[in-house]
Design a protein around this motif. Structure first.
Motif, mmCIF file in Angstrom:
data_model
loop_
_atom_site.group_PDB
_atom_site.id
_atom_site.type_symbol
_atom_site.label_atom_id
_atom_site.label_comp_id
_atom_site.label_asym_id
_atom_site.label_seq_id
_atom_site.Cartn_x
_atom_site.Cartn_y
_atom_site.Cartn_z
ATOM 1 N N LEU A 251 0.979 -1.109 0.339
ATOM 2 C CA LEU A 251 -0.168 0.090 -0.034
ATOM 3 C C LEU A 251 0.822 1.167 0.212
ATOM 4 O O LEU A 251 0.557 2.918 -0.450
ATOM 5 N N ASN A 252 2.116 1.422 0.454
ATOM 6 C CA ASN A 252 3.288 2.311 1.008
ATOM 7 C C ASN A 252 3.342 3.088 -0.646
ATOM 8 O O ASN A 252 3.531 3.847 -1.018
ATOM 9 N N SER A 253 4.008 1.163 -1.324
ATOM 10 C CA SER A 253 4.580 1.635 -2.749
ATOM 11 C C SER A 253 3.776 2.439 -3.332
ATOM 12 O O SER A 253 3.856 3.239 -5.295
ATOM 13 N N ILE A 254 2.033 1.149 -3.436
ATOM 14 C CA ILE A 254 1.325 2.529 -4.615
ATOM 15 C C ILE A 254 1.310 3.927 -3.555
ATOM 16 O O ILE A 254 0.650 4.393 -4.966
ATOM 17 N N THR A 255 0.914 4.083 -2.607
ATOM 18 C CA THR A 255 0.582 5.802 -2.729
ATOM 19 C C THR A 255 1.744 6.549 -3.426
ATOM 20 O O THR A 255 1.529 7.604 -3.680
ATOM 21 N N GLU A 256 3.231 5.701 -3.093
ATOM 22 C CA GLU A 256 3.975 6.701 -3.276
ATOM 23 C C GLU A 256 3.859 6.690 -5.534
ATOM 24 O O GLU A 256 4.868 7.878 -5.567
ATOM 25 N N ILE A 257 4.027 5.495 -6.230
ATOM 26 C CA ILE A 257 3.619 5.446 -7.536
ATOM 27 C C ILE A 257 2.443 6.485 -7.595
ATOM 28 O O ILE A 257 3.344 7.034 -9.299
ATOM 29 N N THR A 258 1.995 6.309 -7.357
ATOM 30 C CA THR A 258 0.604 6.939 -7.841
ATOM 31 C C THR A 258 0.402 8.470 -7.059
ATOM 32 O O THR A 258 -0.003 9.479 -7.917
ATOM 33 N N CYS A 259 0.906 9.074 -5.947
ATOM 34 C CA CYS A 259 0.620 10.442 -5.606
ATOM 35 C C CYS A 259 -1.052 10.845 -5.080
ATOM 36 O O CYS A 259 -0.691 11.516 -4.964
ATOM 37 N N ALA A 260 -1.477 9.113 -5.084
ATOM 38 C CA ALA A 260 -2.738 9.463 -4.550
ATOM 39 C C ALA A 260 -2.492 8.980 -2.873
ATOM 40 O O ALA A 260 -1.768 8.292 -2.330
ATOM 41 N N HIS A 261 -3.390 10.358 -2.346
ATOM 42 C CA HIS A 261 -3.728 10.136 -1.227
ATOM 43 C C HIS A 261 -5.398 9.158 -0.020
ATOM 44 O O HIS A 261 -5.393 8.995 1.015
ATOM 45 N N CYS A 399 0.529 2.150 -18.268
ATOM 46 C CA CYS A 399 1.634 3.011 -17.862
ATOM 47 C C CYS A 399 1.563 3.983 -16.763
ATOM 48 O O CYS A 399 1.053 4.694 -16.025
ATOM 49 N N PRO A 400 1.301 2.262 -15.574
ATOM 50 C CA PRO A 400 1.369 2.350 -13.521
ATOM 51 C C PRO A 400 2.127 4.220 -13.178
ATOM 52 O O PRO A 400 1.663 4.382 -12.320
ATOM 53 N N ASN A 401 3.068 4.264 -14.289
ATOM 54 C CA ASN A 401 3.913 5.008 -13.495
ATOM 55 C C ASN A 401 3.268 6.749 -13.612
ATOM 56 O O ASN A 401 4.192 7.748 -12.813
ATOM 57 N N VAL A 402 3.031 7.088 -13.869
ATOM 58 C CA VAL A 402 2.219 8.516 -14.656
ATOM 59 C C VAL A 402 0.999 8.360 -13.452
ATOM 60 O O VAL A 402 0.280 7.896 -12.946
ATOM 61 N N HIS A 403 0.984 10.280 -13.652
ATOM 62 C CA HIS A 403 0.775 11.256 -11.722
ATOM 63 C C HIS A 403 -1.080 11.603 -12.865
ATOM 64 O O HIS A 403 -0.599 12.016 -13.493
ATOM 65 N N PHE A 404 -2.044 10.847 -12.004
ATOM 66 C CA PHE A 404 -3.288 11.444 -12.458
ATOM 67 C C PHE A 404 -3.579 12.214 -11.147
ATOM 68 O O PHE A 404 -5.101 12.825 -11.700
ATOM 69 N N LEU A 405 -3.443 11.402 -9.694
ATOM 70 C CA LEU A 405 -4.685 11.675 -8.839
ATOM 71 C C LEU A 405 -4.108 12.912 -7.894
ATOM 72 O O LEU A 405 -4.627 12.806 -6.733
ATOM 73 N N GLY A 406 -2.885 12.396 -7.873
ATOM 74 C CA GLY A 406 -2.336 13.492 -6.706
ATOM 75 C C GLY A 406 -2.672 15.069 -6.719
ATOM 76 O O GLY A 406 -3.569 15.617 -7.814
ATOM 77 N N GLU A 407 -2.375 15.887 -5.981
ATOM 78 C CA GLU A 407 -3.436 17.477 -6.109
ATOM 79 C C GLU A 407 -3.174 18.311 -6.815
ATOM 80 O O GLU A 407 -3.517 19.350 -7.027
ATOM 81 N N ASP A 408 -1.866 18.086 -7.043
ATOM 82 C CA ASP A 408 -2.057 19.232 -8.708
ATOM 83 C C ASP A 408 -1.626 18.335 -10.134
ATOM 84 O O ASP A 408 -0.753 18.400 -11.020
ATOM 85 N N ASP A 409 -1.845 17.255 -10.079
ATOM 86 C CA ASP A 409 -2.012 16.268 -11.460
ATOM 87 C C ASP A 409 -3.223 16.634 -12.030
ATOM 88 O O ASP A 409 -4.218 17.238 -11.761
ATOM 89 N N ALA A 420 -4.485 -1.054 -12.399
ATOM 90 C CA ALA A 420 -3.764 -1.437 -13.313
ATOM 91 C C ALA A 420 -3.883 -2.894 -12.768
ATOM 92 O O ALA A 420 -4.036 -3.571 -11.502
ATOM 93 N N SER A 421 -3.134 -3.811 -13.614
ATOM 94 C CA SER A 421 -3.208 -5.189 -13.286
ATOM 95 C C SER A 421 -1.899 -5.270 -13.085
ATOM 96 O O SER A 421 -1.017 -4.944 -14.088
ATOM 97 N N GLY A 422 -1.653 -6.297 -11.627
ATOM 98 C CA GLY A 422 -0.232 -5.876 -11.270
ATOM 99 C C GLY A 422 0.566 -7.442 -12.411
ATOM 100 O O GLY A 422 1.749 -7.448 -11.482
ATOM 101 N N SER A 423 -0.710 -7.896 -12.468
ATOM 102 C CA SER A 423 0.755 -9.117 -13.104
ATOM 103 C C SER A 423 1.341 -8.674 -14.218
ATOM 104 O O SER A 423 2.543 -9.024 -14.891
ATOM 105 N N LYS A 424 1.677 -7.224 -14.708
ATOM 106 C CA LYS A 424 2.430 -6.036 -15.422
ATOM 107 C C LYS A 424 3.372 -6.050 -15.000
ATOM 108 O O LYS A 424 3.908 -6.385 -14.323
ATOM 109 N N PHE A 425 3.681 -4.584 -15.073
ATOM 110 C CA PHE A 425 4.830 -4.285 -14.423
ATOM 111 C C PHE A 425 4.894 -4.726 -12.975
ATOM 112 O O PHE A 425 5.706 -4.538 -12.050
#
Length: 614
Positions: A251-261, A399-409, A420-425
């Motif tokens: 959960l921490n990794s996903i939060t860091e990757i997505t910048c979602a809260h 592209c699971p690394n692209v930021h869409f959800l953070g406060e400034d995104d 995202a499908s976790g079976s991929k990257f």
């Protein structure tokens, strides 16, 4: 005597099993016929059994059981075959699940569509997640629920009778003819459904389809535990495995990757999380907008599982309809969404949009500023009231690394849920798990989604959390390295085969962070008629793939996936990922998925050999 022979044979099979049976998530398409999924594998497995042949070489030569382990795999097939042998039923009548509740929901779904009554009887306790009120109110399922002391206490019933029991070991059960479906639950391993009686065999394709689209088969690791318990005639450890540490890391990794809260949710597969999203949103709509039509807006040529599942939800839930969204092949996603949202606003309906960015398989990205404007525009109904704003369900698998959800995104002010499908990257192809996370505007919705994820018992398994905890921290670097290989290979193809149409992100989009490692290739063709040209192109597709997998067998593989740790995956979307898509919407092109670790120069050499033959 016959059972002892079978158990001894399975013991040898487990000792000699190919390593891929346990750790490969996507299997070869060159030795696979989808129409014969499971049966072709088991027919040849049965021949080996009759010959008492369990050698490593013989097992390795068996055809692919399913192309992707979410649907089933060699170990789940062997488990089902063994249980069927013990019960003297056909192997197709035994179906394993990672979930403890989905087999019941699969039967309820068919009976809803067939307008047939259902009686659910159970001993002991129901699965913790089973919620009668939600299943009846949100899913629309109709059933009676009865706790009994034993099978004998179950009364005759006009309709289907399901019997649920908790089991500590895999053993023969009495298939009482008044029971249509037996669901045996094996703790954290999952469950096995037995279809009883010829009159109920028409349910099997529908139940398999639910497993294919809304859940997963019992995982390879758990199927192995079940088989080891079977041959050892031992009790299955049904205690809950410690998962808190790995789950927190994930959960921490996903939060860091997505910048979602918002709190991320992790499911047994990408489609499992998508199903929870759809049912959670429907639940919210029924509560807050009672009586209003729900419109699921989805591209007709997107990933086949997404497309098919959305249409299945619309077919089974009242007041839900599909609206086709044209997104590529000359269509503009933003313009299409604008037109559809204006129409839905005039109808005072509820819009839920599912879209892939980049699109699959043509790897296109819309103008994100325009997308934001269209999604955030305030619209009016015909009576002048403010229309319900859309929820944008964003598939970020490519592209699971692209930021869409953070406060400034870019989509921070639009109700957006990314999955995202976790079976991929995320896992590097080592498990099927998927995840979702929302921006701040979806906090209330995420609670509903979690409720349905747990109801369907589709949360990620302890092993899936363990794999994700290990792989997620390196994901963004792997994405960069794989993109670098892909960009170089695409440049090379442009040089040596300029007549090919390549669908890949532009350098400008890559600068914005869209760095996928997948591209699609429309090969140049010839012929006197459109039909001849299309036929020739399809021949070339297979010629290229077969050359690659023959010349580079240790790296190139004909299979369905993306984001793998090494090698190159080749497929034709129309005959793989778009299997349930309407024929006119299918893409007969080559799709290649490259990895961070591969022999790029060798792949260039073999591709050049291909070019010289056409």
């Amino acid at each position: 005597m016959k059972e002892n022979k079978m158990l001894n044979y399975i013991k040898e099979v487990l000792k000699n099993k190919p390593t891929g049976w346990l750790n490969i998530t996507t299997h070869r398409l060159d030795i696979y016929d989808e129409k014969l999924a499971k049966t072709q594998f088991l027919d040849q497995f049965e021949t080996l059994y009759n010959d008492n042949n369990a050698t490593i070489s013989a097992l390795s030569e068996l055809p692919t059981a399913y192309d992707y382990i979410r649907l089933g795999h060699p170990l789940s097939c062997v488990l089902e075959w063994a249980i069927a042998h013990m019960q003297h039923i056909k192997p197709e009548n035994a179906i394993s699940f990672s979930s403890k509740t989905i087999p019941v929901l699969a039967i309820l779904r068919k009976n809803l569509l067939d307008n047939k009554n259902t009686q659910i009887a159970y001993t002991g306790e129901l699965p913790h997640a089973f919620d009668k009120e939600v299943l009846q109110h949100v899913y629309g399922y109709k059933f009676e629920l009865n706790k009994v002391e034993s099978v004998e206490a179950i009364s005759a019933f006009e309709g289907s009778t399901i019997f649920i029991s908790q089991q500590e070991n895999i053993s023969t059960i009495d298939l009482d003819p008044k029971i249509d479906f037996f669901v045996s639950i094996y703790g954290q391993l999952g469950s096995v459904l037995l279809v009883n009686g010829k009159e109920n065999e028409s349910y099997i394709p529908e139940i398999q389809h639910v497993r294919r689209r809304e859940s997963i088969a019992m995982t390879p690791a758990n199927s192995l535990v079940a088989l080891e318990s079977l041959i050892g005639q031992s009790t299955i450890d049904t205690s809950k495995k410690e998962v808190a540490t790995n789950k927190a890391l994930v959960l921490n990794s996903i939060t860091e990757i997505t910048c979602a809260h918002t709190k991320p949710l992790v499911a047994s597969s990408g489609l499992s999380i998508q199903y929870a999203i759809l049912m959670g949103l429907i639940d919210d709509a029924l509560e807050k907008h009672k009586g209003k039509a729900i419109k699921i807006i989805v591209p007709p040529n997107c990933y086949g599982g997404t497309n098919d599942q959305a249409r299945r939800v619309a077919a089974s839930v009242d007041n839900v309809e599909i609206v086709d969204l044209a997104v590529d092949g000359g269509n503009d996603m933003v313009q299409s969404i604008a037109i559809i949202l204006d129409k839905i606003a005039s109808e005072n309906a509820i819009p839920y949009i599912i879209a892939e960015i980049p699109t699959n398989p043509r790897v296109e990205v819309p103008n994100l500023t325009q997308l934001k404007e269209v999604l955030s525009k305030i619209r009016k109904t015909t009576t002048g009231t403010i229309a319900i704003d859309p929820v944008f369900i964003l598939d970020q698998t490519f592209c699971p690394n692209v930021h869409f959800l953070g406060e400034d995104d870019v989509l921070s002010n639009v109700r957006t849920i990314s999955f995202a499908s976790g079976s991929k990257f995320p896992s590097g192809g080592q498990c099927t798990a998927g995840y979702c996370v929302g921006n701040k505007k979806t906090e209330a919705l995420m609670g509903k989604i979690e409720k349905h994820l747990l109801l369907c018992d589709n949360e990620a398994t302890p092993l899936q959390y363990e794999i994700l905890a290990k792989q997620l921290p390196s994901m963004n670097q792997r994405i960069k390295d794989a993109y670098k290989n892909t960009r170089e290979f695409v440049h090379f193809i442009h040089e040596v085969l300029p007549g090919a149409k390549i669908n890949f992100v532009s350098e400008e989009l890559a600068q914005q962070g869209f760095t996928p490692s997948v591209f699609s290739l429309d090969l140049p063709t010839k012929g006197n008629t459109p039909e001849e040209k299309e036929a020739h192109k399809r021949e070339l597709n297979l010629k290229l793939i077969h050359l690659m997998i023959t010349e580079i067998p240790n790296e190139s593989k004909f299979c369905v996936s993306y984001g793998q740790l090494n090698g190159v995956y080749w497929t034709i979307p129309a005959t793989s990922t778009q299997g349930t898509t309407k024929e006119g919407d299918k893409d007969y092109i080559v799709r290649a998925s490259l990895s961070p670790t591969m022999d790029l120069e060798l792949h260039k050499k073999v591709f050049l050999d291909f070019v010289r033959t056409i």
